[in-house]
Write an enzyme that holds these catalytic residues in place. Structure first.
Site, PDB file in Angstrom:
ATOM      1  N   LYS A 143      -3.530  -9.969  -7.070  1.00  0.00           N
ATOM      2  CA  LYS A 143      -4.820 -10.339  -6.470  1.00  0.00           C
ATOM      3  C   LYS A 143      -5.928  -9.364  -6.888  1.00  0.00           C
ATOM      4  O   LYS A 143      -5.652  -8.188  -7.173  1.00  0.00           O
ATOM      5  CB  LYS A 143      -4.704 -10.447  -4.947  1.00  0.00           C
ATOM      6  CG  LYS A 143      -4.951  -9.186  -4.199  1.00  0.00           C
ATOM      7  CD  LYS A 143      -5.092  -9.436  -2.707  1.00  0.00           C
ATOM      8  CE  LYS A 143      -5.389  -8.117  -2.024  1.00  0.00           C
ATOM      9  NZ  LYS A 143      -6.641  -8.030  -1.344  1.00  0.00           N
ATOM     10  N   LYS A 191     -10.221  -4.109  -4.612  1.00  0.00           N
ATOM     11  CA  LYS A 191     -11.221  -3.058  -4.835  1.00  0.00           C
ATOM     12  C   LYS A 191     -10.599  -1.766  -5.329  1.00  0.00           C
ATOM     13  O   LYS A 191     -11.237  -0.979  -6.004  1.00  0.00           O
ATOM     14  CB  LYS A 191     -11.950  -2.630  -3.564  1.00  0.00           C
ATOM     15  CG  LYS A 191     -12.345  -3.629  -2.601  1.00  0.00           C
ATOM     16  CD  LYS A 191     -13.093  -2.926  -1.462  1.00  0.00           C
ATOM     17  CE  LYS A 191     -13.210  -3.851  -0.286  1.00  0.00           C
ATOM     18  NZ  LYS A 191     -12.084  -3.769   0.645  1.00  0.00           N
ATOM     19  N   LYS A 235       0.837  -1.210   0.000  1.00  0.00           N
ATOM     20  CA  LYS A 235       0.000   0.000   0.000  1.00  0.00           C
ATOM     21  C   LYS A 235       0.872   1.261   0.000  1.00  0.00           C
ATOM     22  O   LYS A 235       0.465   2.283  -0.546  1.00  0.00           O
ATOM     23  CB  LYS A 235      -0.939   0.022   1.218  1.00  0.00           C
ATOM     24  CG  LYS A 235      -1.931  -1.151   1.248  1.00  0.00           C
ATOM     25  CD  LYS A 235      -3.294  -0.753   0.717  1.00  0.00           C
ATOM     26  CE  LYS A 235      -4.322  -1.837   0.881  1.00  0.00           C
ATOM     27  NZ  LYS A 235      -4.806  -2.443  -0.351  1.00  0.00           N
TER      28      LYS A 235
END
Ligand code: AQP
Length: 332
Positions: free
Chosen positions: A199, A202, A110
């Site tokens: 993966k 969202k 992130k």
């Protein structure tokens, strides 16, 4: 056994979230005491729009309900409505080594993804997640593969807490159990439709995922445009055919049929035949989700009431745990 799990209300909850986590919850709630949280305090560790957060919370609640989480059995609530999460998160932070947090894959990923939003909350995410679980003395956490490392850290923190503050009476002196991860046998890591090496997420472009509320047209478009591999055969082989293998996994989990059985059905058929069939299967499977969302969109008050009742039930457990924690840590 008490079970804890949650999802960040960061937008379109997708097939990966469903197959990795929510689908397991439905089975687990039959025989366990389950606490399913909408983890809004985690959602704000990555860029977000405050004006959309309440809507995302209600959407997440609609998904829980549409998927079959039963509010009579399980506790459903929003994390920020039980202040003890933040309190326990702070306290557990004082026994968590910085080095452990720096190793976390999610933090690294992130931080790369949001270079101008690397905040202390993101770094401390696993500590708050540990607090989420331990506040309810959760013994098991059904999650997808990406969260396994965080549950491992929760085990380490629980152990440290017991050693530092528990009574020296072995098992009986323990304050917290070390929570176990429950991973689904298949579907623990559903991959992106456009890049099957990554993966499904969202925060990616919507082309990469199937949202549980996608329209039939969007489902067809996304599946037909999903990356496939060279060759023509519909065969499961993650190394050589990551795209087709991902689609086969989704097909198998949605239909409850084995991958071998599906492969047999599509021998000598084209990628396009296979994708059309998968799109149809998904459209039918997700129809109740769309229907329920439409219904719940007009029933905000009902959904809010479920969340409020859930928060009251959660608070009773959380307050009891915090009383014990404050005493053990010398704060009361
Ligand atoms: N692709 C996936 N396959 C299987 N399980 C998955 N989960 C997430 N992605 C997949 C599981 O879904 C639960 C909720 O995830 P989350 O919302 O807390 O955060 P996340 O793991 O960071 O999910 P996303 O979709 O990647 O969201 P963003 O883009 O907002 O970060 C967890 O149990 C997770 O393992």
């Amino acid at each position: 056994m008490r079970i804890f799990s949650g999802i960040r209300p960061t937008g379109n909850i997708h097939l990966g979230n469903y197959l990795g986590a929510i689908k397991q919850w439905i089975a687990l709630q039959e025989t366990n005491e389950c606490v399913f949280c909408i983890v809004d305090l985690h959602a704000i560790t990555t860029p977000y729009n405050p004006k959309e957060l309440q809507k995302n919370i209600l959407d997440a609640a609609a998904i829980y309900l549409a998927a079959g989480v039963n509010p009579e059995k399980s506790i459903i609530f929003t994390q920020s409505s039980v202040k003890e999460h933040a309190e326990l998160g702070w306290l557990l932070g004082t026994i968590t080594p910085m080095g452990e947090l720096g190793r976390m894959t999610q933090f690294k990923e992130k931080s790369k993804q949001h270079k101008d939003y690397i905040n202390a909350g993101l770094f401390n995410y696993p500590v708050l997640m540990t607090a989420d679980i331990l506040l309810y003395k959760g013994k098991a956490v059904p999650v997808g593969k990406d969260q396994e490392q965080h549950v491992e850290l929760a085990r380490t923190i629980a152990k440290k807490f017991n050693q530092k503050f528990g009574s020296p009476r072995g098992e009986a002196g323990k304050v917290f159990d070390e929570p176990e991860t429950i991973l689904p046998k298949a579907g623990a890591k559903i991959m992106s439709l456009q890049d099957p090496k990554k993966k499904m997420s969202k925060s990616d472009d919507p082309k990469n995922y199937i949202s549980l509320f996608d329209s039939p047209e969007d489902i067809t478009k996304k599946i037909m445009a999903a990356t496939t591999d060279s060759g023509k055969e519909i065969i499961y082989n993650v190394t050589k055919k990551p795209g087709i293998s991902n689609l086969l996994t989704i097909y198998s989990l949605i239909t409850d049929r084995s991958v071998e059985d599906i492969q047999r059905e599509f021998v000598k058929k084209s990628y396009s035949d296979f994708k059309k069939s998968l799109a149809n299967v998904l459209i039918n499977y997700l129809e109740p989700f769309r229907r329920k969302q439409k219904e719940l969109q007009t029933r905000d008050i009902y959904v809010k009431e479920i969340l409020n009742k859930g928060a009251s039930r959660a608070k009773i457990i959380a307050e009891t745990t915090m009383k014990e924690v404050r005493e053990k840590m010398g704060l009361a």
